[in-house]
Design a protein around this motif. Structure first.
Motif, PDB file in Angstrom:
ATOM      1  N   LEU A 162       0.816  -1.212   0.000  1.00  0.00           N
ATOM      2  CA  LEU A 162       0.000   0.000   0.000  1.00  0.00           C
ATOM      3  C   LEU A 162       0.853   1.267   0.000  1.00  0.00           C
ATOM      4  CD1 LEU A 162      -2.725  -1.121   2.562  1.00  0.00           C
ATOM      5  CD2 LEU A 162      -3.070  -0.719   0.120  1.00  0.00           C
ATOM      6  N   ALA A 163       1.968   1.223   0.728  1.00  0.00           N
ATOM      7  CA  ALA A 163       2.829   2.401   0.826  1.00  0.00           C
ATOM      8  C   ALA A 163       3.810   2.506  -0.338  1.00  0.00           C
ATOM      9  CB  ALA A 163       3.597   2.377   2.148  1.00  0.00           C
ATOM     10  N   GLY A 164       3.939   1.430  -1.102  1.00  0.00           N
ATOM     11  CA  GLY A 164       4.886   1.433  -2.209  1.00  0.00           C
ATOM     12  C   GLY A 164       6.327   1.458  -1.746  1.00  0.00           C
ATOM     13  N   LYS A 165       6.587   0.787  -0.609  1.00  0.00           N
ATOM     14  CA  LYS A 165       7.930   0.763  -0.038  1.00  0.00           C
ATOM     15  C   LYS A 165       8.354  -0.674   0.252  1.00  0.00           C
ATOM     16  CE  LYS A 165       9.814   4.080   1.039  1.00  0.00           C
ATOM     17  NZ  LYS A 165      10.730   4.982   0.316  1.00  0.00           N
ATOM     18  N   GLU A 166       9.649  -0.863   0.483  1.00  0.00           N
ATOM     19  CA  GLU A 166      10.161  -2.174   0.850  1.00  0.00           C
ATOM     20  C   GLU A 166       9.778  -2.486   2.307  1.00  0.00           C
ATOM     21  OE1 GLU A 166      11.719  -4.432  -1.053  1.00  0.00           O
ATOM     22  OE2 GLU A 166      11.333  -3.078  -2.740  1.00  0.00           O
ATOM     23  N   PRO A 167       9.629  -3.774   2.644  1.00  0.00           N
ATOM     24  CA  PRO A 167       9.274  -4.148   4.017  1.00  0.00           C
ATOM     25  C   PRO A 167      10.199  -3.552   5.077  1.00  0.00           C
ATOM     26  CG  PRO A 167       9.031  -6.033   2.581  1.00  0.00           C
ATOM     27  CD  PRO A 167       9.665  -4.952   1.756  1.00  0.00           C
ATOM     28  N   LEU A 168      11.499  -3.491   4.793  1.00  0.00           N
ATOM     29  CA  LEU A 168      12.437  -2.929   5.765  1.00  0.00           C
ATOM     30  C   LEU A 168      12.103  -1.474   6.070  1.00  0.00           C
ATOM     31  CD1 LEU A 168      14.940  -3.131   7.520  1.00  0.00           C
ATOM     32  CD2 LEU A 168      16.335  -2.570   5.508  1.00  0.00           C
ATOM     33  N   ALA A 169      11.701  -0.728   5.052  1.00  0.00           N
ATOM     34  CA  ALA A 169      11.338   0.677   5.249  1.00  0.00           C
ATOM     35  C   ALA A 169      10.095   0.796   6.128  1.00  0.00           C
ATOM     36  CB  ALA A 169      11.101   1.353   3.901  1.00  0.00           C
ATOM     37  N   ILE A 170       9.174  -0.162   5.998  1.00  0.00           N
ATOM     38  CA  ILE A 170       7.961  -0.159   6.821  1.00  0.00           C
ATOM     39  C   ILE A 170       8.316  -0.440   8.277  1.00  0.00           C
ATOM     40  CG2 ILE A 170       5.717  -1.229   7.204  1.00  0.00           C
ATOM     41  CD1 ILE A 170       5.947   0.429   4.615  1.00  0.00           C
ATOM     42  N   ILE A 171       9.187  -1.422   8.494  1.00  0.00           N
ATOM     43  CA  ILE A 171       9.618  -1.746   9.856  1.00  0.00           C
ATOM     44  C   ILE A 171      10.297  -0.544  10.500  1.00  0.00           C
ATOM     45  CG2 ILE A 171      11.211  -3.158  11.223  1.00  0.00           C
ATOM     46  CD1 ILE A 171      10.694  -5.434   9.234  1.00  0.00           C
ATOM     47  N   GLN A 172      11.151   0.124   9.738  1.00  0.00           N
ATOM     48  CA  GLN A 172      11.839   1.308  10.252  1.00  0.00           C
ATOM     49  C   GLN A 172      10.845   2.426  10.559  1.00  0.00           C
ATOM     50  OE1 GLN A 172      14.592   1.905   7.010  1.00  0.00           O
ATOM     51  NE2 GLN A 172      16.219   0.704   8.001  1.00  0.00           N
ATOM     52  N   ALA A 173       9.827   2.556   9.721  1.00  0.00           N
ATOM     53  CA  ALA A 173       8.804   3.580   9.942  1.00  0.00           C
ATOM     54  C   ALA A 173       8.020   3.296  11.220  1.00  0.00           C
ATOM     55  CB  ALA A 173       7.858   3.639   8.745  1.00  0.00           C
ATOM     56  N   ILE A 174       7.683   2.027  11.439  1.00  0.00           N
ATOM     57  CA  ILE A 174       6.943   1.641  12.646  1.00  0.00           C
ATOM     58  C   ILE A 174       7.786   1.889  13.892  1.00  0.00           C
ATOM     59  CG2 ILE A 174       6.007  -0.340  13.916  1.00  0.00           C
ATOM     60  CD1 ILE A 174       5.043  -1.424  11.188  1.00  0.00           C
ATOM     61  N   GLU A 175       9.065   1.542  13.818  1.00  0.00           N
ATOM     62  CA  GLU A 175       9.964   1.789  14.949  1.00  0.00           C
ATOM     63  C   GLU A 175      10.058   3.283  15.241  1.00  0.00           C
ATOM     64  OE1 GLU A 175      13.577  -0.059  13.728  1.00  0.00           O
ATOM     65  OE2 GLU A 175      12.955  -2.075  14.375  1.00  0.00           O
ATOM     66  N   LYS A 176      10.149   4.078  14.187  1.00  0.00           N
ATOM     67  CA  LYS A 176      10.226   5.532  14.358  1.00  0.00           C
ATOM     68  C   LYS A 176       8.945   6.081  14.982  1.00  0.00           C
ATOM     69  CE  LYS A 176      11.013   9.898  11.917  1.00  0.00           C
ATOM     70  NZ  LYS A 176       9.971  10.578  12.722  1.00  0.00           N
ATOM     71  N   LEU A 177       7.806   5.601  14.500  1.00  0.00           N
ATOM     72  CA  LEU A 177       6.531   6.064  15.039  1.00  0.00           C
ATOM     73  C   LEU A 177       6.416   5.737  16.524  1.00  0.00           C
ATOM     74  CD1 LEU A 177       4.163   5.081  12.095  1.00  0.00           C
ATOM     75  CD2 LEU A 177       4.563   7.405  12.933  1.00  0.00           C
ATOM     76  N   ASN A 178       6.757   4.508  16.901  1.00  0.00           N
ATOM     77  CA  ASN A 178       6.666   4.123  18.308  1.00  0.00           C
ATOM     78  C   ASN A 178       7.636   4.924  19.173  1.00  0.00           C
ATOM     79  OD1 ASN A 178       4.552   2.270  18.369  1.00  0.00           O
ATOM     80  ND2 ASN A 178       5.857   0.560  17.770  1.00  0.00           N
ATOM     81  N   GLN A 179       8.813   5.219  18.632  1.00  0.00           N
ATOM     82  CA  GLN A 179       9.765   6.060  19.364  1.00  0.00           C
ATOM     83  C   GLN A 179       9.202   7.466  19.546  1.00  0.00           C
ATOM     84  OE1 GLN A 179      13.360   5.807  17.045  1.00  0.00           O
ATOM     85  NE2 GLN A 179      13.844   3.723  17.732  1.00  0.00           N
ATOM     86  N   ASP A 180       8.601   7.994  18.482  1.00  0.00           N
ATOM     87  CA  ASP A 180       7.989   9.323  18.557  1.00  0.00           C
ATOM     88  C   ASP A 180       6.836   9.334  19.559  1.00  0.00           C
ATOM     89  OD1 ASP A 180       9.755  10.206  16.654  1.00  0.00           O
ATOM     90  OD2 ASP A 180       8.318  10.148  14.989  1.00  0.00           O
TER      91      ASP A 180
END
Length: 205
Positions: free
Chosen positions: A29-47
């Protein structure tokens, strides 16, 4: 697309979804690689943690979903004070505990362990999509084999079967989870609310 933009897209998707979204689905859906999604989720939870937000992205049943923190469960629960989660009866929880640890298992095997007919609880669990038919046993009569589902994992807030407690503690664990999502785990902020309906425990055997 920057990491911040990816994180915003992931957040929007999880906020809008009423069921957990798998890593592959989020990536698609985001048009990104799975690793980028994992990094995004980690960033969101940190934020979320840094800014003192009351929710986190939680992985459950091979997917991701937004959940409120347990500390704020009592206020979220008050929002639904006129409704109640559909609680499973003790026989249903007993059968579910047996299936969770002995799967795949047949109805006669379940009844041998319980000592009583288990047709009602099995039907209830099938209707609730907590168990499913997993083929037939290779024996005379070919009875159905039953196993737990992804909905079982989602409903009880666990990622996979390895997260289950010891066999002797499983039934109590399922009872506590079924009675209150805030006592033992995060309360859903966004997601399916089928369990938040005005029903009493079903009267099966």
């Amino acid at each position: 697309m920057t990491q911040d933009e990816t994180a915003k897209i992931v957040e929007a998707l999880l906020f809008a979804a009423n069921t957990p979204l798998s890593l592959s689905r989020l990536a698609q859906l985001a048009g990104k690689e799975p690793l980028a999604i994992i990094q995004a989720i980690e960033k969101l939870n940190q934020d979320y943690e840094t800014t003192g937000r009351t929710f986190r992205i939680h992985q459950v049943s091979s997917g991701y979903q937004l959940y409120t923190l347990p500390d704020y469960g009592q206020w979220v629960r008050s929002l639904f004070q006129h409704t109640h989660r559909t609680r499973l009866s003790k026989p249903s929880l007993e059968v579910l505990a047996i299936i969770a640890y002995e799967q795949p298992i047949t109805k006669p095997e379940i009844e041998k362990l319980r000592g009583v007919d288990s047709s009602g609880p099995i039907l209830t669990l099938l209707e609730r999509k907590l168990i499913q038919v997993a083929g037939r046993a290779k024996r005379p009569g070919g009875p159905f084999l039953y196993r737990t589902t992804k909905e079982f994992l989602r409903y009880f807030g666990i990622n996979d079967l390895s997260d289950l407690p010891r066999k002797e503690d499983l039934e109590d664990f399922l009872i506590r989870r079924d009675q209150s999502t805030t006592d033992e785990g995060p309360l859903k902020l966004v997601g399916t609310m089928e369990s938040q309906v005005d029903k009493t425990a079903e009267g099966d055997q």
